[in-house]
Design an enzyme around this catalytic site. Structure first.
Site, PDB file in Angstrom:
ATOM      1  N   GLU A  80      33.284  37.139  48.208  1.00  0.00           N
ATOM      2  CA  GLU A  80      34.280  36.126  48.166  1.00  0.00           C
ATOM      3  C   GLU A  80      35.599  37.079  48.493  1.00  0.00           C
ATOM      4  O   GLU A  80      36.675  37.078  48.021  1.00  0.00           O
ATOM      5  CB  GLU A  80      34.639  35.750  46.681  1.00  0.00           C
ATOM      6  CG  GLU A  80      33.210  35.264  46.099  1.00  0.00           C
ATOM      7  CD  GLU A  80      33.416  34.711  44.417  1.00  0.00           C
ATOM      8  OE1 GLU A  80      33.303  33.620  44.225  1.00  0.00           O
ATOM      9  OE2 GLU A  80      34.008  35.656  43.824  1.00  0.00           O
ATOM     10  N   HIS A 115      34.966  41.809  32.491  1.00  0.00           N
ATOM     11  CA  HIS A 115      36.141  40.910  32.373  1.00  0.00           C
ATOM     12  C   HIS A 115      37.054  40.990  30.982  1.00  0.00           C
ATOM     13  O   HIS A 115      37.668  39.975  30.848  1.00  0.00           O
ATOM     14  CB  HIS A 115      35.801  39.679  33.085  1.00  0.00           C
ATOM     15  CG  HIS A 115      35.533  39.403  34.312  1.00  0.00           C
ATOM     16  ND1 HIS A 115      34.050  39.770  34.610  1.00  0.00           N
ATOM     17  CD2 HIS A 115      36.059  38.862  35.238  1.00  0.00           C
ATOM     18  CE1 HIS A 115      34.123  39.473  36.027  1.00  0.00           C
ATOM     19  NE2 HIS A 115      35.285  39.001  36.432  1.00  0.00           N
ATOM     20  N   CYS A 126      41.080  29.430  44.040  1.00  0.00           N
ATOM     21  CA  CYS A 126      42.018  30.185  43.183  1.00  0.00           C
ATOM     22  C   CYS A 126      42.700  31.526  43.927  1.00  0.00           C
ATOM     23  O   CYS A 126      43.805  32.050  43.657  1.00  0.00           O
ATOM     24  CB  CYS A 126      40.980  31.229  42.176  1.00  0.00           C
ATOM     25  SG  CYS A 126      40.623  30.081  40.944  1.00  0.00           S
ATOM     26  N   CYS A 151      36.726  28.737  37.512  1.00  0.00           N
ATOM     27  CA  CYS A 151      37.782  29.484  37.434  1.00  0.00           C
ATOM     28  C   CYS A 151      39.006  28.422  38.232  1.00  0.00           C
ATOM     29  O   CYS A 151      40.234  28.353  37.857  1.00  0.00           O
ATOM     30  CB  CYS A 151      38.056  30.691  38.293  1.00  0.00           C
ATOM     31  SG  CYS A 151      37.164  30.723  39.552  1.00  0.00           S
ATOM     32  N   CYS A 152      38.595  27.935  39.128  1.00  0.00           N
ATOM     33  CA  CYS A 152      39.471  26.753  40.081  1.00  0.00           C
ATOM     34  C   CYS A 152      40.032  25.613  39.256  1.00  0.00           C
ATOM     35  O   CYS A 152      41.392  25.495  39.349  1.00  0.00           O
ATOM     36  CB  CYS A 152      38.821  26.567  41.288  1.00  0.00           C
ATOM     37  SG  CYS A 152      38.236  27.795  42.271  1.00  0.00           S
ATOM     38  N   ASP A 193      40.132  47.292  34.721  1.00  0.00           N
ATOM     39  CA  ASP A 193      39.415  46.256  34.618  1.00  0.00           C
ATOM     40  C   ASP A 193      38.666  46.154  36.073  1.00  0.00           C
ATOM     41  O   ASP A 193      39.462  46.241  37.068  1.00  0.00           O
ATOM     42  CB  ASP A 193      39.963  44.910  34.117  1.00  0.00           C
ATOM     43  CG  ASP A 193      38.947  43.925  33.593  1.00  0.00           C
ATOM     44  OD1 ASP A 193      38.529  43.817  32.526  1.00  0.00           O
ATOM     45  OD2 ASP A 193      38.690  43.243  34.511  1.00  0.00           O
ATOM     46  N   GLY A 194      37.547  45.317  36.134  1.00  0.00           N
ATOM     47  CA  GLY A 194      36.906  45.105  37.397  1.00  0.00           C
ATOM     48  C   GLY A 194      37.778  44.011  38.106  1.00  0.00           C
ATOM     49  O   GLY A 194      37.550  43.704  39.377  1.00  0.00           O
ATOM     50  N   HIS A 195      38.353  43.245  37.351  1.00  0.00           N
ATOM     51  CA  HIS A 195      39.129  41.910  37.981  1.00  0.00           C
ATOM     52  C   HIS A 195      40.516  42.187  37.754  1.00  0.00           C
ATOM     53  O   HIS A 195      40.802  41.847  36.403  1.00  0.00           O
ATOM     54  CB  HIS A 195      38.445  40.833  37.408  1.00  0.00           C
ATOM     55  CG  HIS A 195      38.970  39.410  38.275  1.00  0.00           C
ATOM     56  ND1 HIS A 195      39.974  39.336  38.659  1.00  0.00           N
ATOM     57  CD2 HIS A 195      38.056  38.499  38.721  1.00  0.00           C
ATOM     58  CE1 HIS A 195      40.277  38.216  39.259  1.00  0.00           C
ATOM     59  NE2 HIS A 195      38.938  37.619  39.623  1.00  0.00           N
TER      60      HIS A 195
HETATM   61 ZN   LIG Z   1      38.435  29.922  41.564  1.00  0.00          ZN
END
Ligand SMILES: [Zn+2]
Length: 643
Positions: free
Chosen positions: A313, A148, A331, A397-398, A199-201
Site C-alpha cells: 500500500e 497498532h 485514507c 479505515c476509510c 509504533d508500526g503505524h
Molecule cells: Zn483507509
C-alpha cells in the site's frame, strides 16, 4: 419553542491558535456553515446517512461488542482486526464535529453510548485496547510493529480532543488523558528507564500534539517528539515488508522522498508538521518542504491521490503512476489533505491550499458514493467495472475517515492572521470570525466548484484585509477579475497566491471574484509511461473522466479526443446529483482485426489504423464516477484527431 442555539465553542480542527510557529490561526468548525452546493450536499449526506450507516456497521461487525466484552457485558470472542477500535474512535471524532453545530439528541445518545463503551473497556491503570485485553492479556507493548496499540491510542486522542472542543464535555477527554499518561510513563529514550519503542503505524505523534494543545500538558508534546526522533534507526525490525514500509529505514531529516506505506508516511509528516508548529525546529520544516515538493512533482496522481503500489500500500518510485493498478487509498488522500492543512498553518503559502482543495474534490470525494452509503478503499484512474464501492470493509479505515473529514470540513475553509481573513476554499455558506478582536461575518454566494464566480458579502465595519486565494489552476491570461461594490479592483491576481484586499469595509459591502474555468487538457510528464499520448480533462478544480454509462457500445480504450475541438460545458442538475458535464466530438478508431489473437507483430505488418468513427464524448467529474451501472472508466484518454 425553538431550542436555544448551542453554546458557541471555538472548535478548530487543528488548534494552532497558540502555536508559536503558526503563520495562520484556524477558524473553528463552529464558526462556518456550508449550506449549499456540492459541499452542502455532501456534509448533509454525512450527517443524515453515513454516520448512522456506519454506526450500524460498527454494531453488526462486532466492533462495539469487543468493547462490551472487555467490560464483561457480553461473552463473545474478539472479532476483526487488531486495529478495529479505531473505527469507533474515528466515528466518535466525526460525530463530535457534527455536534459542534447540531446537538441532535439522537446523535448525542449514540456518541454517549460510544464514550461509555470506551470508559467500560479502559483498564484501571488507563490502558485501553480491546484486542490486547481480550486476546493478548499480559503482553502489552510486545509487538509494536504489527499490533497498532499506539496507533489506536492516537485515534482515541483525536476523538477525545474533538469531543471536548465540540461539546465542552470532559468525559472522553478523561479516557484519553488516562491512556496518554500511561503511554508517557511507559515510553522514553534509552537511559530514561522507560521502554524504547515506536509504533508500526504512525498516528499517535500528531494526536499527542493535539492533546498537548488541548490540555497544556507538555509531556504529551515531549512524547510525540520522542516517537518522531526514535524512528529511522531500525527499532521495528522491518520483517517481510522491510523497514521502508514503516519509514524506519532512516531518520526523519535524512528522508529524501515519500516512501513506504502511504498512510503511515503521510500521518508521519502530519505529526512532524505539528511538532514544527510547536517547537519551531527549522530542520523539520526544511525536510517537510523537501518531501512535499518532491511528492507533488513526481509521486502524485493527477487526482491528487497518493500511493501507487498495491504491494505494501505504498508510494512508488518517481513517475511510477499506473492507472488501472493505482492504489491511492482513500485514507492516503485524507492524510495528504491533513498534511496540507498543517503546512498551510505553518507557512501561509497558497500552494498547500491548492493541493488541499484539489485532493478534497478529486481524491477524497471519489471514495464516497453519492448516496453516502458506500465507500472505495482503492481509487483507480481506470477501471473495467470491477471496482465498486462497498458499504464497509474488513479493514474499514476509510469509511469513518471520510466521515470525520467531511464533518470537519468547515474548519478548513478560512484562516486568520492579525486583521486579515484568508479565504482558502470557496463554497456556498457563511462564517463569523474573530479578526483581531473584531467580529466579522462573511457570506459566500457561489456555485463553485461548477462556476468560478464568488460573491462575498461582508458584515463588518472598519479596516481589515481579505486574502483571497487565487487557485493555481487559474490561467494567467484567463481574465480573473475582482471588484468591490461593482468597481474593479486593480491588484495582481496571481495564480497560486493570495490576493490581498485591504480597505475600510462597510456593512453590506460586496466583493466579487471571478475565476474563469475554461476546459483544460492536461498531459503528463513523459516519464509516466501509462499516460504517454493521453490527455486528462479538467475544468477549474475538477478532474473529469469518461464512463461507459455515457458511451454505450464504445470501447473506452479506443476513444480519442482531439484538443483542437472545444468541449461544451453543461450544467446538468439531474446527472449524478448535479454536475457540470463536458460534451464534444471524439472518435473511435479500433486497433484492427489482425490484432485479435496476436500480442506482437513484426513492425510494418500491423495495418494502418482505420478511419476514425465519430462519437459523442461525455466527460463527468471523476468525483462522481462509479455511481451508475458498472462499466469501464478512464481518466486518461487517447489523444487523437476527432475529424
Ligand atoms: Zn483507509
Amino acid at each position: 419553542m425553538t431550542p436555544p442555539p448551542p453554546p458557541h465553542r471555538p472548535a478548530p480542527v487543528v488548534d494552532v491558535a497558540r502555536s508559536p510557529h503558526a503563520r495562520l490561526a484556524p477558524v473553528p468548525v463552529s464558526a462556518v456553515t456550508l449550506d449549499g452546493g456540492l459541499w452542502g450536499a455532501r456534509t448533509r449526506a454525512d450527517v443524515e446517512v453515513s454516520l448512522l450507516q456506519q454506526w450500524e456497521q460498527l454494531e453488526s461487525t462486532g466492533r462495539l461488542d469487543n468493547f462490551r466484552r472487555v467490560a464483561g457485558k457480553v461473552d463473545r470472542p474478539f472479532r476483526g482486526r487488531v486495529f478495529n477500535d479505531t473505527d469507533l474512535y474515528k466515528w466518535l471524532e466525526a460525530a463530535s464535529w457534527v455536534l459542534v453545530r447540531d446537538r441532535d439528541p439522537a446523535l448525542e445518545r449514540l456518541v454517549d453510548q460510544g464514550i461509555e463503551l470506551c470508559e467500560g473497556a479502559q483498564q484501571p491503570d488507563g490502558y485501553l485496547d480491546t484486542y490486547y485485553s481480550l486476546e493478548r492479556a499480559g503482553q502489552r507493548w510486545t509487538d509494536l510493529r504489527d499490533n497498532h496499540e499506539l496507533y489506536c491510542a492516537g485515534h482515541l486522542f483525536q476523538a477525545a480532543v474533538a469531543h471536548h472542543r465540540a461539546t465542552g464535555s470532559e468525559r472522553l477527554l478523561r479516557v484519553g488523558i488516562r491512556l496518554a499518561d500511561l503511554i508517557c510513563a511507559e515510553f522514553g529514550p534509552p537511559g530514561s528507564g522507560r521502554r524504547h519503542g515506536i509504533d508500526g503505524h504512525q498516528e499517535v505523534e500528531m494526536a499527542l500534539v493535539e492533546l498537548y494543545r488541548e490540555t497544556g500538558q507538555r509531556r504529551y508534546l515531549e512524547t510525540a517528539s520522542y516517537f518522531l526522533e526514535a524512528r529511522g534507526y531500525g527499532l521495528l525490525d522491518g520483517g517481510w515488508f522491510g523497514r521502508t514500509y514503516f519509514q524506519d529505514h532512516r531518520p526523519f531529516r535524512a528522508l529524501e522522498q515519500m516512501a513506504g506505506h502511504a498512510v503511515r508516511a503521510l500521518y508521519y509528516v502530519c505529526g512532524a508538521t505539528d511538532l514544527y508548529l510547536e517547537l519551531g525546529d527549522r530542520t523539520l520544516l526544511q525536510t517537510l518542504e523537501r518531501l512535499w515538493t518532491r511528492m507533488v512533482a513526481r509521486q502524485l496522481y493527477v487526482t491528487g491521490g497518493a500511493g501507487s503500489r498495491h504491494e505494501g500500500e505504498s508510494f512508488g518510485d518517481d513517475h511510477e503512476l499506473p492507472n488501472g493498478r493505482a492504489y491511492t487509498e482513500t485514507c492516503a488522500a485524507i492524510a495528504s489533505a491533513m498534511w496540507c492543512h498543517r503546512m498551510l498553518a505553518a507557512t501561509g503559502e497558497a500552494r498547500y491550499a491548492d493541493l488541499l482543495e484539489w485532493t478534497l474534490h478529486n481524491a477524497i470525494l471519489p471514495g464516497w458514493s453519492l448516496d453516502g452509503r458506500s465507500y472505495l478503499y482503492v481509487n483507480p484512474l481506470e477501471d473495467d467495472g470491477g471496482h465498486r464501492r462497498q458499504p464497509w470493509y474488513d479493514c474499514a479505515c476509510c469509511p469513518p475517515n471520510l466521515a470525520r473529514t467531511v464533518a470537519s470540513l468547515p474548519g478548513y475553509v478560512y484562516g486568520t492572521r492579525g486583521d486579515a481573513l484568508f479565504v482558502h476554499l470557496y463554497a456556498q455558506g457563511a462564517a463569523t470570525v474573530d479578526l483581531g478582536g473584531r467580529t466579522v461575518a462573511v457570506r459566500q454566494s457561489t456555485r463553485y466548484p461548477w462556476d468560478g464566480r464568488v460573491e462575498l458579502e461582508i458584515e463588518g465595519e472598519g479596516e481589515f484585509a481579505l486574502q483571497l486565494r487565487i487557485p493555481g489552476w487559474v490561467g494567467v491570461g484567463d481574465g480573473a477579475a475582482l471588484s468591490v461594490n461593482g468597481k474593479a479592483v486593480s491588484i495582481p491576481l496571481r495564480p497560486g497566491t493570495y490576493a490581498p484586499v485591504r480597505r475600510r469595509w462597510n456593512r453590506g459591502d460586496r466583493l466579487e471574484l471571478s475565476l474563469p474555468m475554461p476546459v483544460r487538457f492536461l498531459e503528463a510528464h513523459p516519464y509516466v509511461p501509462e499516460d504517454g499520448g493521453r490527455l486528462a480533462l479538467t475544468r477549474g478544480p475538477i478532474l473529469y473522466c469518461a464512463e461507459a454509462a455515457d458511451h454505450p457500445g464504445v470501447e473506452l480504450r479506443d476513444l480519442e479526443v482531439d484538443p483542437a475541438h472545444p468541449l461544451e460545458v453543461s450544467w446538468e442538475p439531474d446527472l449524478l446529483g448535479g454536475v457540470v458535464a463536458l460534451h464534444g466530438r471524439a472518435a473511435v478508431r479500433g486497433v484492427g482485426e489482425v490484432w485479435r489473437d496476436r500480442l506482437y507483430l513484426p513492425l510494418g505488418e500491423a495495418p494502418a489504423p482505420g478511419e476514425p468513427r465519430p462519437v459523442q464524448l461525455t466527460a463527468v467529474p471523476y468525483l462522481a464516477w462509479g455511481n451508475r451501472t458498472p462499466g469501464a472508466m478512464r481518466v486518461w484518454l487517447r489523444r487523437g484527431e476527432a475529424g
